[in-house]
Design an enzyme around this catalytic site. Sequence first.
Site, short mmCIF file in Angstrom:
data_model
loop_
_atom_site.label_atom_id
_atom_site.label_comp_id
_atom_site.label_asym_id
_atom_site.label_seq_id
_atom_site.Cartn_x
_atom_site.Cartn_y
_atom_site.Cartn_z
N LYS A 54 0.88 -1.11 0.17
CA LYS A 54 0.07 -0.05 -0.04
C LYS A 54 0.74 1.19 0.07
CE LYS A 54 -4.03 -2.43 2.10
NZ LYS A 54 -4.55 -2.76 3.37
N GLN A 98 -4.81 -1.22 9.56
CA GLN A 98 -4.78 -2.75 9.03
C GLN A 98 -5.55 -3.55 9.94
OE1 GLN A 98 -3.77 -3.48 5.93
NE2 GLN A 98 -4.34 -5.53 6.18
N ASP A 121 -11.32 3.35 4.11
CA ASP A 121 -11.59 1.91 4.13
C ASP A 121 -13.30 1.74 4.21
OD1 ASP A 121 -10.00 -0.27 3.98
OD2 ASP A 121 -9.63 -0.34 6.12
N1 GUN Z 1 -7.36 -6.53 6.14
C1 GUN Z 1 -7.55 -7.24 4.93
N2 GUN Z 1 -8.30 -6.53 4.22
C2 GUN Z 1 -8.44 -5.20 4.55
C3 GUN Z 1 -8.72 -4.06 4.49
O1 GUN Z 1 -9.42 -3.83 3.19
N3 GUN Z 1 -8.81 -2.97 5.09
C4 GUN Z 1 -8.16 -3.23 6.36
N4 GUN Z 1 -8.24 -2.22 7.19
N5 GUN Z 1 -7.69 -4.29 6.87
C5 GUN Z 1 -7.62 -5.47 5.91
#
Ligand code: GUN
Length: 298
Positions: A54, A98, A121
């Site tokens: 990311k 995350q 998100d």
């Molecule tokens: N863990 C796995 N997929 C995601 C996501 O799309 N957002 C977040 N914050 N954590 C994740």
Amino acid sequence: MSAAVIDGKAFAAGLRVRVAEYAATFEQSAGRKAGLAVVLVGEDPASQVYVASKGKATLECGMASFEYKLPDDTAQDDLIALVDQLNADPMVDGILVQLPLPRHLDEQAVVERIDPAKDVDGLTPVSTGRLALGLPGLVPCTPLGSLMLLKDRLGDLSGLDAVVIGRSILVGKPMAQLLLAQSCTVTIAHSRTKNLADVVRRADIVVAAVGRPEMVKGDWLKPGATVIDVGINRLPPTNDKPKGRLVGDVDFASAAAVAGAITPVPGGVGPMTIAVLLRNTLVAAHRNAGVPLADGAL
Ligand code: GUN
């Protein structure tokens, strides 16, 4: 195989190019870069890989990346204090914590603390509520990416029968809302659904997001159906594949013989998630800075 294979990798690459173009014009208008903060607590190996990619993708499209790596034993109050600090930081347009968090932390309380204007998100109650109400707002990345692939393939979705398998907050529920907003007839199936194969067989659109390797078989599908496979599962290691093969929630070989179009794993929905995260960050940046962005520009 008769199905067209939906190239999510190529679509995501195109979206990232558009994001980079808009990121450059945003920087000129706002006098600063759009910024994304990613918070990782603990040492989960998969999460470390996701967070690193990311950060890299954010820089590659000309936005600022702020990474916070906190130890596994971080206290709830300290994590909340960091979210507050990022909420108040004018250089930060998007905040992603995350998931999953280490078990001693209250995930819901942390997510609820994020300013909805920075909720890239789409997981806060405000974002979730706005999606359910049909109001504009930030939408979870994986379902929005899946919808982009569906619209690119099928055009107008109205009146189509859609079955979403899975009811998670991150994928199943928002996916169903997005399809409903496109005037699909939506069924949400899950682990307690009776006669799942018969339910799936009615669908023009199948979105599989259950986390069970190769569960959806070709003979569950209506011929010509469009299949979006959100699953990413690693099979046990074999001599051929010492790391274990990556498969989706759909049995690709049998499904591709019946479906009209299908996303592969890897290379389907996966690459869309980060591209949409960048897109959401840029949309949030325009709103936060008061810089206009044409509807549907990204
Ligand atoms: N863990 C796995 N997929 C995601 C996501 O799309 N957002 C977040 N914050 N954590 C994740």
